[in-house]
Structures are given as structure tokens and as C-alpha cells.
Design an enzyme around this catalytic site. Structure first.
Site, PDB file in Angstrom:
ATOM      1  N   ASP A  14      -0.642  -1.548   1.527  1.00 53.29           N
ATOM      2  CA  ASP A  14      -1.545  -2.969   1.531  1.00 53.29           C
ATOM      3  C   ASP A  14      -1.801  -2.974   0.105  1.00 53.29           C
ATOM      4  OD1 ASP A  14      -3.430  -4.838   1.443  1.00 53.29           O
ATOM      5  OD2 ASP A  14      -4.551  -4.192   3.420  1.00 53.29           O
ATOM      6  N   HIS A  15      -1.377  -4.088  -0.625  1.00 51.33           N
ATOM      7  CA  HIS A  15      -1.241  -4.253  -2.056  1.00 51.33           C
ATOM      8  C   HIS A  15      -2.552  -4.674  -2.445  1.00 51.33           C
ATOM      9  CE1 HIS A  15       0.082  -3.877  -5.931  1.00 51.33           C
ATOM     10  NE2 HIS A  15       1.355  -4.107  -5.983  1.00 51.33           N
ATOM     11  N   ARG A  16      -3.620  -4.951  -1.428  1.00 52.36           N
ATOM     12  CA  ARG A  16      -4.734  -5.108  -1.912  1.00 52.36           C
ATOM     13  C   ARG A  16      -5.727  -3.779  -2.105  1.00 52.36           C
ATOM     14  NH1 ARG A  16      -6.412  -8.520   3.283  1.00 52.36           N
ATOM     15  NH2 ARG A  16      -5.775  -6.383   4.098  1.00 52.36           N
ATOM     16  N   PRO A  34      -0.739  -8.682   2.090  1.00 50.87           N
ATOM     17  CA  PRO A  34       0.319  -8.426   1.268  1.00 50.87           C
ATOM     18  C   PRO A  34       0.875  -7.378   0.981  1.00 50.87           C
ATOM     19  CG  PRO A  34      -1.960  -9.102   0.142  1.00 50.87           C
ATOM     20  CD  PRO A  34      -1.859  -9.082   1.618  1.00 50.87           C
TER      21      PRO A  34
END
Lengths: 468, 375
Positions: free
Chosen positions: A439-441, A259
Site C-alpha cells: 500500500d503506497h500510502r 494505491p
């Protein structure tokens, strides 16, 4: 006129890809000057010129795969008259044609008659044998040297060998001025098409009638590629997925599992542009190409120190986020072979001069396909400079498991509001858009924005880097 | 075995013996010194430059398709010229396949080196009269041949005579990779047992094709000799003076009948293993750069220019001589005669057995059955 045939640069190689020509038609070359670079299954190799002279014709375009023994370039000797040129005249077909004297001498008298009558006899009767060209080992057969005739008792073989071969040169077709693709003679209308047994097998398997296939091989022979091309000839162009392209395909598909979010900011980089001009005049930057990219790289390293999550990766096996100690800074490079992202190891420990040197070293290596293997792995954060293509920005995709990638747009002179209160006014300034995709994680919106703000602070006033 | 009186020259350790450092400065060594004059050093420089030119031209010839293969010796010129210039009659020289510089010292016409690589000959030069034996392509086999030749010198009374000029020894060249071969170790055993007059000259160019020497041996290679009971020395293989001094000592010792010595010339192959190899796939550019700074030719040039023994005009003349040699090599390569089929049978037995003679006749008759065959 000298003709250089593709040698076997390794032991037992059958073909090579033409990577790049280092000479153009009309260039004067000396013996041992590099003519071209080829890529074999084993390595990238530069081929030196066996002849001194002027490049008369480049017979094979870059990017094509050529069989060992196929002619790739014609070089006119220094003592040869220029008007003896007319290279695409049919009379010239196989330059080594041993006993073609009678017909060849007739040809110049009637240059318009590039007719089959003159071309066919020039081809040695045993072209089917001698023109096979590629040896398993070494340096190809010498078409002219095979003067031996068939065995006295071997009638059928002799008959087969007497089949007229297709002319090597594209007979009377007016030549295109640019480098033409390998001679694609019209399919030999009379007699049996020339193809080696394995090629005939491929044709049978694919259901291709060899008499409909345009030959591109040496001596007018049909190659396996010709057959495959004929089998899939539906008008569209098909590009095999290999090498760098294949890797890009894989990496980009894999990135779908991540994501991603993107943030961007428009920055006044006038001070950075001025800094570059100052640095260019310094002696220690002599001979180096320096651009704002180096300052961006430095700014990214400094900003990462405050937001180390930007320089992290996800260890799926242990379900942990790994914050990397060093910044191995990837630089995306558009190369003739596709996208490559070689990285500079421990870029965070480098000063601006060292970074500039590293970029100067890496980018030409990437373009020429000579990146050392260690530079292609272990990257932790990347920069891509889409500004060189004249666009304002984009949403880049992080490279291979990295947490983020920063993208630089083109630097343009734009109207910009400066000053405050009464002093507020519009000035032309150098402005560019900086984008970061993360990377939004691993990185949240605040971290990403803070990183971007720090980068933008340094770019708008490089002196503030002293605060980092 | 008796060592020279006084200090033990074989106890100098892992640090390679050096007499001329990479910056072109002469270095003093407690046990070794170079005996020649600056004029001698200039002649070594000429040898090295010409050997390199032969090598680069042959590499180019391969790239043009004129040779099937070539093993470049780039970077190993000092090891080859330094050792090659200590050899004289009746010494026997047993090379591997990369000893183009040693061949030059032995007076082999460089054109003759190309026959095998062009596929026009199996026996390229008169190896027996020249004392320079044929290239060995199988790794390490030549070490056994050399020990056998050395034992023959012993038995022919060409070792340990009062007149030093009457004495000879064998020198065998091999690489670091060959030291992992059984043949080389067997040769060590025999040489030690018989105190054979042989110098094992190992050019440690750091890679057995792609395998680093450090992976093949846990100890420096020269130390292996101790396990077999003879001395070993490690010399800076890029220092022509040190190589000359160390090989001279080892050869003299062997000629006197005092047995074998292993010389490890610590050097670096700057080019590919052969033209079929791509070294960028297994070694780092930084490593190559570090070795480039230790180039065997540059340091000699720097030294001789600093002493005034040579000047730019001398170097220009040498460059012209190199180019002429390269041109001769190019022309000579293209003019190498096509081999005749009948020759292939002649190099196996001293006297051809009837079965082989019959086979030869049959092949020649077959060859002649083609129309227009001239042979």
C-alpha cells in the site's frame, strides 16, 4: 443393495451441500466409516456409513445441494453377489419398491428392455406422497413403509396419487463411468409434473411451464432449484456469489481504493533448499511437512522488524498509521471453496520449528474448511505461495487492509553467475522470484525495496538471519 | 444442620477435589478418599468405556438419520459413572437429558434411551420401578420434581433411620446453564427450608449451549449453595474416584436426614451440545485440546495399568464387549417398534378423563378410516 438417503443432521433442516466424498466407487466400507462431509446451514458434518459393504454408486456429485431424504449413495452388501450389480438397469429404480416383484423379476430376463413398461409399475402408486421424502424434523419418510392407501371416501386424492411418476433412475441411458449428477429423468411426458405447492408457486412467479422442467428431486419431483435453473437456462453456467467467493469478490473490490506498488527480485535460494533438507532429517521435524515457505515466513518476520511499516494498517477514523506490535502472518491458501487467508498469531515470536508446526496445522484446516474463526481475523501481513502452481511470480493484492503481501514464485534450477573475477562462472542454482506488493500510502519505494532486500539476503544465506 | 465431627469437609475451597490426577497418579486429599479397591476402579473404567461407546454409537445413529437428535455426553463419563455408582435403592435419580452414563449405572437398557430421540416413544423405560426418572428436556424443571420426591421420602419415613440401608435420597442432575433458571433456584430454596434429602449434582461442562459458565456466574457455582444455606463442593468432574467419594459423602449425609448438598462436578463437554450444534463456532480448539489432556478414561487406564490391576488383554476384552454393545444398540435402534396412535393419550392422567377418552376414540376411528389400515 443398500441405499443411504441424506439424513437431517440437525433439527428441521431441509437440505445440505455435499462438500466432499471420502469414499469412491469400489471402496470397501465398514459400519461407521465416514462416507462424506456435508455442510448445512448450521455446520460441517461428517456422515458415517450405516452399512458394511462395497460402494456401488455415488449418486450425487460434490458441490451440489441435496434435499433431505434424497438417495446419495448405494452400497452393495458384502454378501450380495457382484454380478447382481448392473445398477443402472431400469428394473432397479426404487430399491424399496414393495410390490414390484412381478415386474422386477421379469426385468433381468430382458435387460435390453429398460422400457417404460417395466419402469412405471415399479414406482409405488403413492410416490407423490411417500416420495416427498423430507420431514421437517428427523429422518425423512420411509418410502416403503407408507403402505396405507387413500381414505375410502377421498376419491379425488386417490386419483391424483395414481398419476404415474417419473422413474427415479435415468432409465436406459448408458451411464457415464464417473459420478453422475443426480438422476435427471426426462420430464414426465404424461400427466401432471410432480412438484410441491411452493415450487409450483415459484414456477408461476417466474413464468415457467413445469412440464418443461427436468426434475432432480426425490421420486422425480421438481425442486425450486430446478425451476430457477429452467428460468435462467440460457446455456451459460451461473455461479452464485456466496461464502468464500463472495468474500473474495468484496475484498478485491475494496482493494481498488488502495494505491499499490509492486517490487520484485530474483533470489538464489540454493542455501535455503539445502537448509530444508537438513531440517527434514532432524527428529523435532519428524512428521512435519517443511518447505521453503517456512523460511520465507521467518525471513519476512525478521525483515519486518527493520521496516515495521510493512506490518501496518491505516486507521481511517483517526487518520493514523498503526504499526502493529505483532506479526499475525496470513498464509493464502487455495481451498476447494476458494481463497482463504487464515493467519498465524504472533508469528514474529516463533522460531522456525514453531512456524512450521503452525503452517502444518493451518493449511489442512483451511483446505477442509475448519479454520477456527479467530484465525480468520486480525491478520497484519500475508504471504502467498504461487510457486505451488508452477508460476514464476505475480502481483498479489494485499489482504483486507494490510499494508503488504509477499509472493513466492516457483523454485527452479537455473543458470546463475557465481564467483568473481577469474573465478566467475555459470552454475545451476535453485532460483526463485520474490515479489512484494504494498500500500503506497503506508509504505514507500525505499521501505518496500529494503524489506525485499532483507528477505532476499536471508533466503540466499539463511545464516545471515543471525545478524537480524 | 450438624456436620461430621472434626474438620469441616465443606471448607475445601475453589480448587476442585481431586484423587486421581490427569497423569494417572493417586493424589492424597486431607478430607476425601476413595474407599474401593483396584477391582472397583476397574469396574468404573468398564462402565465409562461402555458409556462412551453407547454415546458415540448414538451420535453415529443420528448422523445416519436413525435418530432425530442426540445430546452427546463425551467427556462427562467420570462425573456420571462416579456419581451413578454411589446410588442404590431406595434412592431416586432424576436426570436431565444427557445422563446416559447414569442411566447405564441405573441398569437402563441403552436401547431404551433411544426411543424419544427416534420419535418412537414418549415414555422410554419403566422409570418408577427403576428409580431412574425420565429425561427432562426443559432446562431445570427436574430440580423441583426431585425436591418434591425427596420431601416425599422424608414423609414416607425413608430418611434418617438407624438402619442406613433403609434410607434413601434423591439426586438430581443438571448443567451449569440450568443454575441460571428460576426453577433450580426455587428448588434450592425449598430443599434448604425442608432440609430435603436431595443432592443437587451440577455437571458444569462449561457451556450452556454456547454461553460460557463464567459469563453466567460471578462466583464458582458450588458457592451459590451457601447463599441458600446448605453446603456446596467442587469436585474434579473428570476424576471418577473423587466424584465417587464426594457424591458418596453427599448422598450419605442426605440419607441421614442432614439436608441437601450441591456438588459441582467441574468437567467439559468434549462434543457438541446436541447433534444440531457446531461447537467450533463458539470455542477454541486450544481449549478443547487442554481438556482432552484431562480425559476421564485415560487417567484411570494409566493408573490401573501401572498397578498391574489390568493388562492389555483385559482392555482388548473390554473393546470387544464395547463393539458388541454398539452392535446391539444399532440393531435395537432399528427394531424399536413404531408407536401406535392410541398410546399418546395414556401418559397424561392416571385415570383418563371422559373428554380425553372421547378424543382418543375419534382419532382411532379416523386412523381406521384409511383403506388397508391395520390398526
Amino acid at each position: 443393495m443398500h441405499e443411504f438417503k441424506l439424513p437431517d443432521p440437525g433439527e428441521g433442516l431441509l437440505e445440505a451441500d455435499i462438500v466432499s466424498w471420502k469414499v469412491s466407487v469400489g471402496d470397501t466400507v465398514a459400519v461407521n466409516d465416514t462416507l462424506l462431509e456435508i455442510e448445512t446451514a448450521k455446520s460441517l458434518v461428517e456422515l458415517p456409513s450405516p452399512y458394511a459393504g462395497v460402494v456401488a454408486e455415488i449418486l450425487v456429485a460434490e458441490g451440489t445441494t441435496v434435499e433431505v431424504g434424497a438417495p446419495i449413495i448405494r452400497i452393495r452388501g458384502l454378501d450380495e453377489a457382484v454380478d447382481a450389480d448392473a445398477p443402472r438397469d431400469a428394473s432397479l429404480a426404487p430399491h424399496e419398491a414393495p410390490q414390484g416383484a412381478s415386474s422386477a423379476s421379469a426385468a433381468p430376463a430382458s435387460p435390453s428392455a429398460g422400457a417404460p413398461v417395466t419402469t412405471t409399475p415399479v414406482v409405488p402408486a403413492n410416490a407423490g406422497i411417500s416420495g416427498s421424502g423430507s420431514n421437517l424434523v428427523g429422518y425423512g419418510t420411509k418410502a416403503g413403509a407408507v403402505t396405507r392407501r387413500a381414505r375410502r371416501t377421498d376419491a379425488p386424492a386417490a386419483a391424483a396419487a395414481a398419476v404415474p411418476a417419473a422413474p427415479v433412475a435415468p432409465a436406459p441411458v448408458p451411464a457415464a463411468p464417473a459420478a453422475t449428477p443426480p438422476a435427471s429423468a426426462a420430464p414426465a411426458s404424461a400427466g401432471r409434473p410432480l412438484a410441491k405447492p411452493p415450487v409450483r408457486r415459484v414456477a408461476r412467479d417466474l413464468g415457467v411451464d413445469l412440464s418443461t422442467v427436468a426434475p432432480t428431486g426425490p421420486g422425480g419431483t421438481i425442486t425450486a432449484d430446478d425451476v430457477v435453473a429452467a428460468a435462467s437456462n440460457t446455456g451459460e453456467q451461473r455461479i452464485p456469489l456466496r461464502g468464500v467467493r463472495k468474500e473474495m469478490f468484496r475484498a478485491m473490490t475494496a482493494s481498488l481504493a488502495v494505491p499499490q506498488a509492486t517490487a520484485f527480485v530474483e533470489v538464489d535460494v540454493t542455501a535455503t533448499v539445502q537448509l530444508i533438507e537438513t531440517l527434514k532429517r532432524r527428529r523435532d521435524f519428524t512428521g512435519l511437512r517443511i518447505s521453503p515457505l517456512a523460511v520465507f515466513a521467518k525471513a519476512a518476520c525478521l525483515a519486518i522488524e527493520r521496516v515495521p511499516e510493512l506490518n501496518s494498517s491505516y486507521d481511517a477514523e483517526r487518520n493514523e498509521i498503526v504499526l502493529h506490535e505483532d506479526v499475525n502472518l496470513g498464509i493464502a491458501a487455495a481451498t476447494p471453496r476458494g481463497l482463504l487467508v487464515p493467519n498465524i498469531k504472533r508469528a514474529n515470536e516463533m522460531n522456525l520449528l514453531q512456524l512450521t508446526q503452525a503452517i502444518n496445522e493451518l493449511v489442512p484446516q483451511a483446505r477442509s474448511g475448519k479454520v477456527p474463526p479467530e484465525a480468520m481475523s486480525g491478520g497484519t501481513f500475508s504471504i502467498t505461495n504461487v510457486g505451488v502452481f508452477g508460476v514464476d511470480g505475480g502481483t498479489p493484492i494485499p489482504n483486507n487492509g494490510e499494508a503488504a503481501i509477499m509472493c513466492l514464485g516457483t523454485i527452479l534450477r537455473k543458470p546463475w553467475v557465481v564467483g568473481e573475477g577469474e573465478n566467475e562462472r555459470i552454475e545451476p542454482r535453485s532460483v526463485c522470484t520474490v515479489t512484494v506488493t504494498f500500500d503506497h500510502r503506508l509504505v514507500d519505494g525505499e521501505m518496500g525495496s529494503k524489506f525485499l532486500a532483507d528477505v532476499s539476503t536471508i533466503m540466499s544465506d539463511p545464516a545471515l538471519a543471525l545478524l537480524f | 444442620m450438624t456436620e461430621p465431627a472434626g474438620t469441616d469437609v465443606f471448607a475445601v475451597g475453589d480448587e476442585p477435589i481431586q484423587l486421581l490426577d490427569p497423569s494417572g497418579r493417586r493424589v492424597d486429599h486431607p478430607d476425601f478418599s476413595y474407599s474401593g479397591t483396584d477391582a472397583d476402579i476397574a469396574s468404573h473404567l468398564r462402565d465409562m468405556v461402555l458409556a462412551r461407546r453407547i454415546d458415540t454409537e448414538a451420535t453415529a445413529l443420528q448422523r445416519k438419520g436413525e435418530l432425530g437428535l442426540w445430546p452427546p455426553a463425551l467427556g462427562q463419563e467420570a462425573a456420571q459413572i462416579g456419581s451413578g455408582r454411589t446410588l442404590r435403592d431406595p434412592d431416586l435419580i432424576v436426570p436431565s437429558y444427557r445422563e446416559h452414563g447414569v442411566a447405564w449405572c441405573a441398569g437402563i437398557d441403552p436401547v431404551d434411551l433411544l426411543g424419544t430421540f427416534r420419535g418412537t416413544a414418549m415414555v422410554d423405560w419403566p422409570s418408577r420401578p427403576d428409580g431412574f426418572h425420565l429425561y427432562s428436556f426443559v432446562i431445570g424443571t427436574q430440580a423441583l420434581h426431585a425436591v418434591g420426591m425427596a420431601m416425599a421420602l422424608q414423609r414416607d419415613g425413608q430418611v434418617g433411620n438407624d438402619d442406613p440401608a433403609a434410607n434413601g435420597a434423591a439426586i438430581v442432575y443438571f448443567g451449569d446453564g440450568a443454575t441460571s433458571q428460576g426453577d433450580v433456584n426455587e428448588a434450592f430454596v425449598f430443599a434448604a427450608s425442608y432440609a430435603a434429602p436431595v443432592v443437587f449434582f451440577c455437571q458444569n461442562n462449561q457451556y450452556a449451549i454456547s454461553e460460557p459458565a463464567s459469563l453466567q456466574s460471578r462466583v464458582p457455582l458450588y458457592r451459590r449453595a451457601a447463599g441458600f444455606g446448605f453446603p456446596g463442593l467442587r469436585v474434579d468432574g473428570n476424576d471418577v474416584l473423587a466424584v465417587h467419594a464426594v457424591t458418596q459423602l453427599a448422598m450419605d449425609r442426605a440419607r441421614r436426614g442432614e439436608g441437601p448438598v450441591l456438588v459441582e462436578a467441574y468437567t467439559y463437554r468434549m462434543g457438541a451440545h446436541t447433534t444440531s450444534d457446531d461447537p467450533t463456532k463458539y470455542r477454541l480448539a486450544a481449549e478443547q485440546d487442554a481438556w482432552k489432556a484431562k480425559d476421564p478414561i485415560e487417567r484411570v487406564k494409566t493408573y490401573l495399568l501401572s498397578t498391574g490391576a489390568i493388562d492389555q488383554a483385559w482392555l482388548d476384552a473390554l473393546a470387544a464387549e464395547s463393539e458388541a454393545l454398539a452392535e446391539r444398540l444399532r440393531a435395537g435402534c432399528l427394531a424399536l417398534p413404531e408407536p401406535a396412535l392410541g398410546e399418546q393419550w395414556q401418559h397424561v392422567y392416571a385415570g383418563m378423563p371422559p373428554a380425553l377418552a372421547r378424543q382418543r376414540e375419534e382419532y382411532l376411528a379416523y386412523e381406521a378410516s384409511f383403506e388397508g389400515a391395520s390398526e
